[in-house]
Write an enzyme that holds these catalytic residues in place. Structure first.
Site, PDB file in Angstrom:
ATOM      1  N   GLY A  60       0.783  -1.384   0.054  1.00  0.00           N
ATOM      2  CA  GLY A  60       0.087   0.004   0.031  1.00  0.00           C
ATOM      3  C   GLY A  60       0.777   1.149  -0.108  1.00  0.00           C
ATOM      4  N   ASP A 116       0.651   3.300   4.360  1.00  0.00           N
ATOM      5  CA  ASP A 116      -0.491   4.001   3.565  1.00  0.00           C
ATOM      6  C   ASP A 116      -1.306   4.262   4.640  1.00  0.00           C
ATOM      7  OD1 ASP A 116      -1.129   1.414   4.381  1.00  0.00           O
ATOM      8  OD2 ASP A 116      -2.379   0.960   2.046  1.00  0.00           O
ATOM      9  N   ASP A 119      -5.037   2.079  10.646  1.00  0.00           N
ATOM     10  CA  ASP A 119      -6.555   1.865  10.863  1.00  0.00           C
ATOM     11  C   ASP A 119      -6.611   1.144  12.350  1.00  0.00           C
ATOM     12  OD1 ASP A 119      -9.167   1.029  10.543  1.00  0.00           O
ATOM     13  OD2 ASP A 119      -8.847  -0.678   9.127  1.00  0.00           O
ATOM     14  N   LYS A 147      -7.257   6.889  10.007  1.00  0.00           N
ATOM     15  CA  LYS A 147      -8.668   6.868  10.065  1.00  0.00           C
ATOM     16  C   LYS A 147      -9.028   7.407  11.662  1.00  0.00           C
ATOM     17  CE  LYS A 147     -10.222   3.578   6.983  1.00  0.00           C
ATOM     18  NZ  LYS A 147     -10.551   2.047   6.621  1.00  0.00           N
ATOM     19  N   PHE A 168     -13.928   2.892   3.816  1.00  0.00           N
ATOM     20  CA  PHE A 168     -13.225   2.261   3.138  1.00  0.00           C
ATOM     21  C   PHE A 168     -12.511   3.102   2.012  1.00  0.00           C
ATOM     22  CE2 PHE A 168     -11.752  -1.127  -0.018  1.00  0.00           C
ATOM     23  CZ  PHE A 168     -10.636  -1.575   0.860  1.00  0.00           C
ATOM     24  N   ASP A 175      -5.641  -0.711  -2.170  1.00  0.00           N
ATOM     25  CA  ASP A 175      -6.403  -1.387  -2.815  1.00  0.00           C
ATOM     26  C   ASP A 175      -7.659  -1.844  -2.517  1.00  0.00           C
ATOM     27  OD1 ASP A 175      -5.164  -3.097  -0.948  1.00  0.00           O
ATOM     28  OD2 ASP A 175      -5.854  -4.628  -2.278  1.00  0.00           O
ATOM     29  N   ARG A 181      -5.197   0.789  -7.191  1.00  0.00           N
ATOM     30  CA  ARG A 181      -4.014   1.142  -6.247  1.00  0.00           C
ATOM     31  C   ARG A 181      -3.504   2.665  -7.103  1.00  0.00           C
ATOM     32  NH1 ARG A 181      -2.208  -1.875  -2.389  1.00  0.00           N
ATOM     33  NH2 ARG A 181      -2.316  -3.996  -2.513  1.00  0.00           N
TER      34      ARG A 181
HETATM   35  P1  5GP Z   1      -4.027  -1.821  10.551  1.00  0.00           P
HETATM   36  O1  5GP Z   1      -3.067  -2.875  10.723  1.00  0.00           O
HETATM   37  O2  5GP Z   1      -3.751  -0.068  10.917  1.00  0.00           O
HETATM   38  O3  5GP Z   1      -5.408  -1.831  10.808  1.00  0.00           O
HETATM   39  O4  5GP Z   1      -4.262  -1.571   8.851  1.00  0.00           O
HETATM   40  C1  5GP Z   1      -3.195  -1.222   8.219  1.00  0.00           C
HETATM   41  C2  5GP Z   1      -3.561  -1.809   6.671  1.00  0.00           C
HETATM   42  O5  5GP Z   1      -4.871  -2.247   6.486  1.00  0.00           O
HETATM   43  C3  5GP Z   1      -2.856  -0.830   5.695  1.00  0.00           C
HETATM   44  O6  5GP Z   1      -1.523  -0.948   5.530  1.00  0.00           O
HETATM   45  C4  5GP Z   1      -3.960  -1.273   4.542  1.00  0.00           C
HETATM   46  O7  5GP Z   1      -3.234  -1.976   3.931  1.00  0.00           O
HETATM   47  C5  5GP Z   1      -5.134  -1.895   5.149  1.00  0.00           C
HETATM   48  N1  5GP Z   1      -6.235  -0.735   5.465  1.00  0.00           N
HETATM   49  C6  5GP Z   1      -6.812  -0.242   6.298  1.00  0.00           C
HETATM   50  N2  5GP Z   1      -7.757   0.561   6.130  1.00  0.00           N
HETATM   51  C7  5GP Z   1      -7.852   0.463   4.826  1.00  0.00           C
HETATM   52  C8  5GP Z   1      -8.748   1.260   3.742  1.00  0.00           C
HETATM   53  O8  5GP Z   1      -9.812   1.975   4.271  1.00  0.00           O
HETATM   54  N3  5GP Z   1      -8.493   0.806   2.646  1.00  0.00           N
HETATM   55  C9  5GP Z   1      -7.632   0.043   1.991  1.00  0.00           C
HETATM   56  N4  5GP Z   1      -7.532  -0.156   0.671  1.00  0.00           N
HETATM   57  N5  5GP Z   1      -6.954  -0.568   3.013  1.00  0.00           N
HETATM   58  C10 5GP Z   1      -6.997  -0.428   4.206  1.00  0.00           C
HETATM   59 MG    MG Z   2      -0.866  -2.023   4.135  1.00  0.00          MG
END
Ligand code: 5GP
Ligand code: MG
Length: 194
Positions: A60, A116, A119, A147, A168, A175, A181
């Protein structure tokens, strides 16, 4: 055979357009570079001790990091890391798992982890912890997006491009099922696509 290969019809709305992203990434690059440079110049030890190592998290961060590093006029090395959290056509992140080896030569260096989006925070927390075990001189984290949810806000992160609502998003490197992407703007998708 696919019935359509364009992506314009799949977009519901543009959340952040390419010009705003570009301007913010340039600003971030300058800020991060100034901080890293100050640290690197004050690292005791041999030359290797002050090295700057960028650790982008695949896949990402590819677009973001490509723009970010060109806004950082510093000598640096890049070591990519692969972490899986989403698999296939899903929009909820699961447990973050390392899918590549952690570089083993980070002792004494200044590391900038780049992702990227922040979350649940699982990815950033995992990578920071693993990198920390290598005893670098410093570790910083930088994400293009965060977020505005409690888990993300509670995750320490040094540089954040934009805070966004809990939706999302795709584009700017992010992606859905591997697609979108290369959308230059950060977008939401029409519900029938998901
Ligand atoms: P975390 O580990 O913080 O929950 O998530 C991080 C990863 O989840 C990011 O690097 C990304 O790849 C994916 N991700 C989280 N939220 C989104 C979103 O809204 N859209 C997309 N495409 N990927 C997300
Ligand atoms: Mg990622």
């Amino acid at each position: 055979m696919p019935t359509s290969i364009g992506f314009q019809d799949d977009i519901k709305s543009i959340l952040i357009d390419r010009d705003r992203i570009a301007a913010r990434v340039r600003e971030l690059g300058r800020e991060v570079a100034a901080d890293l440079e100050a640290d690197a110049l004050h690292t005791p030890g041999d030359e290797h001790a002050g090295e700057i190592i960028l650790v982008p998290i695949l896949t990402g961060s590819i677009i973001f990091v490509a723009d970010l590093i060109r806004a950082m006029p510093l000598k640096m090395r890049i070591r990519v890391l692969s972490v899986t959290s989403y698999a296939g056509a899903v929009t909820q992140s699961k447990e973050a798992k390392l899918a590549s080896e952690i570089p083993s030569d980070l002792a004494g260096t200044h590391v900038l982890i780049v992702d990227d989006i922040l979350d649940s925070g699982k990815t950033i927390r995992l990578v920071r912890e693993l990198i920390q075990q290598q005893q670098p001189a410093s570790v910083r984290t930088c994400v293009l997006l965060r977020k505005t949810i409690p888990e993300a806000l509670a995750t320490p992160c040094d540089y954040i491009g934009f805070d966004i609502p809990n939706e999302f998003v795709v584009g700017a490197g992010l992606d859905y099922d591997g697609y979108y992407r290369n959308l230059p703007d950060l977008c939401t998708l029409r519900p029938e696509v998901l």
